[in-house]
Enzyme design. Structure first.
Site: not given
Length: 308
Positions: A11-12, A208, A210, A241, A250
């Site tokens: 996803r990310d 979460h 980064h 993002c 990440n």
């Protein structure tokens, strides 16, 4: 102690690159990580395909992930409509982003704080309507919790306030997200303590993070010291993002697993098998940068790959 690694690369990671990974390659990635012992994977997000064509096949990935025994299939949803689609597809964990920076929220979701809180309440009501044994886990990700590339410093009082409002609206828990890589270990410790004091230890178990400024794993250690037990990471460090200029990927799943297992934490992940998954991603996305010190250096002699 057992630490849950939540893989967010499908996803990310994929939403942040222009190319679209073929569906079959995504399935191979998910299956291979699950076979390596990863127990939770965020397989996509239920956003309009016109906004993120990379996520157009999320429903198919949820269905596929649900065929894998022991795997929790997680997804991101931007609103009630996305949550409806996620639940219809069979997702077992939903996460809705609530940006602490309201400017970021307006860029990301086109909604103010009050509007997102209203959406959270509607989603929570829908989730709660399901039978207890079939109820999805509903989490709110507090994006830009440590700072914002648009607004700069984000007041900690605002983070605490929005965490309280999200829980009051019906979320099961919140996750603190370092969307833009502004966190440092002292800030992580301080903010985790403050949020836990406000909403309860069991309502904040995950981070979460980064690695924008190289502090990703240092911030993990700070979170572990404060009782965090779930950590998001992305294979090869993919991700960022679209609405956070300058934000890099990440933390690298492989490096995170190596550090945790070297320290004696249990992850249930076979690190050698996990590192082989990189070939699936690189073959499907030739030329896309993959990061990670552990895959480059290899494992030390006599390293116990699978934590007992």
């Amino acid at each position: 102690m057992n630490i849950l690694i939540s893989e967010v690369g499908p996803r990310d990671g994929l939403q942040s690159i222009e190319r679209i990974m073929p569906l079959e390659a995504k399935k191979a990635w998910i299956a291979a990580e699950a076979a390596a012992g990863v127990r939770e994977i965020e397989v996509g997000s239920f956003v309009p395909a016109s906004v993120l064509p990379q996520m157009a096949d999320t429903a198919e990935l949820v269905a596929f992930g649900n065929t894998i025994a022991g795997l929790t299939v997680a997804v991101l949803v931007p609103n009630l409509k996305g949550a409806e689609r996620a639940l219809a597809a069979g997702a077992r964990k939903l996460s809705i982003p609530l940006s602490v920076s309201e400017t970021h929220s307006l860029k990301n979701l086109r909604r103010s704080h009050d509007q997102v809180i209203d959406e959270i309440a509607r989603v929570a009501t829908m989730v709660a309507a399901a039978p207890a044994g079939e109820r999805a886990h509903f989490e709110v990700g507090l994006s830009t919790a440590f700072g914002c590339t648009i607004e700069g410093t984000v007041p900690e009082d605002k983070v605490v306030d929005l965490a309280e409002r999200a829980i009051a609206a019906g979320a099961a828990e919140v996750c603190l997200s370092d969307t833009t890589g502004y966190a440092d270990p002292a800030k992580v410790r301080r903010l985790v303590r403050r949020v836990k004091a406000a909403i309860g230890d069991d309502r904040l178990t995950s981070l979460h993070l980064h690695n924008t400024r190289g502090l990703g794993l240092a911030n993990v250690l700070a979170g572990l010291d404060e009782g965090i037990t779930t950590l998001d990471a992305s294979l090869g460090g993919l991700g960022g993002c679209p609405w956070a200029p300058g934000a890099s990927g990440n933390i690298v799943t492989e490096d995170l697993v190596f550090m945790l297992q070297a320290m004696g934490y249990q992850t249930g992940i076979d690190l050698e098998a996990l590192m082989k998954v990189r070939a699936i991603v690189s073959d499907a996305l030739p030329g896309e940068p993959l990061y990670g010190f552990t895959p480059d250096a290899g494992l030390p002699l006599d390293f116990e790959s699978r934590a007992a």
